[in-house]
Design an enzyme around this catalytic site. Structure first.
Site, short mmCIF file in Angstrom:
data_model
loop_
_atom_site.label_atom_id
_atom_site.label_comp_id
_atom_site.label_asym_id
_atom_site.label_seq_id
_atom_site.Cartn_x
_atom_site.Cartn_y
_atom_site.Cartn_z
N SER A 256 0.84 -1.20 0.00
CA SER A 256 0.00 0.00 0.00
C SER A 256 0.87 1.24 0.00
O SER A 256 2.06 1.19 0.24
CB SER A 256 -0.91 0.01 1.22
OG SER A 256 -0.12 0.31 2.36
N LYS A 257 0.24 2.35 -0.26
CA LYS A 257 0.94 3.63 -0.37
C LYS A 257 1.68 3.95 0.93
O LYS A 257 2.76 4.53 0.91
CB LYS A 257 -0.09 4.73 -0.69
CG LYS A 257 0.50 6.09 -0.94
CD LYS A 257 1.11 6.23 -2.30
CE LYS A 257 1.81 7.57 -2.47
NZ LYS A 257 2.71 7.60 -3.59
N ARG A 258 1.09 3.56 2.03
CA ARG A 258 1.67 3.94 3.31
C ARG A 258 3.05 3.33 3.53
O ARG A 258 3.88 3.90 4.21
CB ARG A 258 0.75 3.52 4.46
CG ARG A 258 -0.19 4.64 4.87
CD ARG A 258 -1.16 4.16 5.91
NE ARG A 258 -2.05 3.15 5.36
CZ ARG A 258 -2.22 1.95 5.89
NH1 ARG A 258 -1.58 1.59 6.97
NH2 ARG A 258 -3.05 1.10 5.34
#
Ligand code: GLU
Length: 481
Positions: A256-258
């Site tokens: 994910s982007k995180r």
């Protein structure tokens, strides 16, 4: 039947590496079978619209070399390739579904739906629309439904999922999938603002655009039972489905982007080659051969097989990406790399002839994984060091070495200064003086580059040239006095 596949992104900002994989697999499959690969922009959710996102997507795909035969830019025989320009069509098919009793009007308010969800959650049931108790055309009856429609009451159109039985479909990667119908929600197809949801628009377009294979990420697998119900209800032939494995972080959590960069443009900016990205992403879930990792686009096309795609999640391993970029860095033509390096050198304030730049790239690509690391790694190829790594110096330097180094420098100055000669002169003098050749080389590295790590020392000196190298040695010795 000739193959027609599509990449159907929603333009929410950037191209995710998982999106690149989906696009690439569609492209490889189409090219392998001599079919067509289509780009369709799925922008029905106007609340998620991001200005410039479509352009951004297209430019990342083009950079990677994924080409489309039909697209918003190129057009094609199937009308617009942007869903927001096709709304009339979706409304037409929503009506057809109503006519076939495969969809129905529902008039519930947001509060009523919230209350329903809460009731179900409290009862320990997974929330889904219960059409036997909610306010819809079945519970309200024909007269009341007509009245509400006549006064244009707020309503949606929902998919009428069978109350019992199973929904079954085949997936090329996963085999036959069977889902109990009671686990499939009465999906909203047309929202209260008359806009279609993804599900309706997606199947209408896949059918009208004659898509033969739907190749997409595993996150869409739960939507597929709804889609096959829609195809069946409309009397349309289902496309073949292939759901690609999830992309995972090394700790097996979903990528994910995180957790780091997932945008293709970020990798591009960081200096990864497009060949690396394509090769790397292609191997996330498939490998054409057990004993190789490096494949050109053409090789990927030649060997692509959907049947060989794995079910298990694929780990996105940055170390492997770096390794792979290094492989491409060492195998690409030097003149091509030099062209790419010139603006980087300029940006770093380095000036030199093109031949010199070419030599530098040829030497230092052995020691870095990305071209843009060369300016910082090899500053000494452009400016003489004035500082020398202390720790390294403490290991090899003693004042007693001043004379031998001076003598070696003298002998080197009298030579033709080719790498082999430098090597031979140093070896001979090492033998003669009883000092290890390794000690000489380490001190030469310290004097000439100021650093403890770098590329082959004899080649570094050859490229820097006799005068520059000798000057640097002299400067170093003086600085130690
Ligand atoms: N619009 C969906 C997406 O953003 C497409 C999913 C599909 O390929 O059906 O990925």
């Amino acid at each position: 039947m000739s193959v027609r596949v599509r990449f159907a992104p929603s333009p929410t900002g950037y191209l995710h590496v998982g999106g690149l994989r989906t696009a690439l697999y569609n492209y490889l499959f189409a090219r392998h079978h001599g079919g067509k690969c289509i780009l369709r922009i799925e922008d029905t959710d106007r609340t998620r619209f991001v200005e410039g996102a479509t352009e951004n997507l297209i430019s990342s795909l083009r950079w990677a070399g994924v080409e489309f035969d039909e697209s918003p830019e190129k057009g094609g025989d199937y009308g617009s390739y942007i869903q927001s320009e096709r709304f009339e069509l979706y409304r037409k098919y929503a009506q057809e579904l109503l006519d076939r009793d495969a969809a129905y009007y529902a008039f519930d308010t947001a509060e009523e739906l919230d209350a329903m969800r809460e009731r179900m959650q409290n009862a320990g049931i997974a929330p889904r629309y219960d059409r036997t108790v909610m306010r819809n055309q079945y519970t309200l009856g024909e007269v009341e439904t007509k009245r509400l429609l006549a006064e244009d009451a707020q309503r949606v159109i929902r998919l009428k999922v069978p109350l019992a039985g199973e929904v079954r479909f085949d997936d090329i990667v996963r085999g036959t999938i069977t889902v109990p119908a009671r686990d499939v929600d009465d999906q909203i197809l047309l929202k209260s603002d008359n806009f279609p949801t993804y599900h309706l628009a997606n199947i209408v377009d896949d059918h009208l655009m004659a898509i033969t294979h739907v190749i997409r990420g595993e996150e869409w697998l739960p939507s597929t039972p709804k889609h096959v119900l829609l195809y069946d209800a409309l009397g349309w032939e289902r496309p073949k489905f292939a759901h690609l494995p999830l992309l995972l972080n090394p700790d097996k959590s979903k990528l994910s982007k995180r957790q780091g960069d997932v945008a293709v443009e970020d990798y591009r900016e960081k200096g990864y080659f497009k060949e690396t990205m394509v090769n790397f992403v292609a191997l996330l879930g498939w490998n054409p051969s057990a004993d190789r990792e490096i494949f050109s686009m053409q090789e990927l096309i030649d060997s692509f097989k959907l049947e060989k795609v794995n079910k298990a999640g694929a780990v996105f391993d940055i170390q492997k990406l770096d390794w792979m970029n290094g492989e491409y860095l060492r195998s690409k033509p030097l003149d091509e790399l030099t062209e790419q390096f010139l603006p980087m050198a300029q940006h770093a304030g380095f000036t030199a002839s093109k031949e010199y730049m070419c030599d530098v790239v040829g030497l230092l690509r052995e020691r870095v994984t990305k071209l843009n690391e060369i300016p910082a790694f090899g500053t000494y190829m452009f400016t003489a060091p004035t500082e020398f790594e202390e720790e390294y110096k403490a290991k090899f330097w003693t004042p007693a070495m001043a004379e031998p180094i001076q003598e070696l420098a003298k002998r080197l100055e009298a030579s033709d200064f080719a790498a082999d000669t430098i090597n031979a002169v140093a070896k001979d003098y090492a033998k003669e003086s009883g000092i290890k050749v390794g000690v000489f080389m380490n001190l030469l590295r310290l004097a000439v580059t100021g650093k403890s790590v770098g590329a082959s020392m004899i080649h570094t000196m050859e490229i820097l040239g006799k005068q520059e190298s000798i000057n640097r040695i002299a400067y170093f010795l003086k600085a130690q006095e």
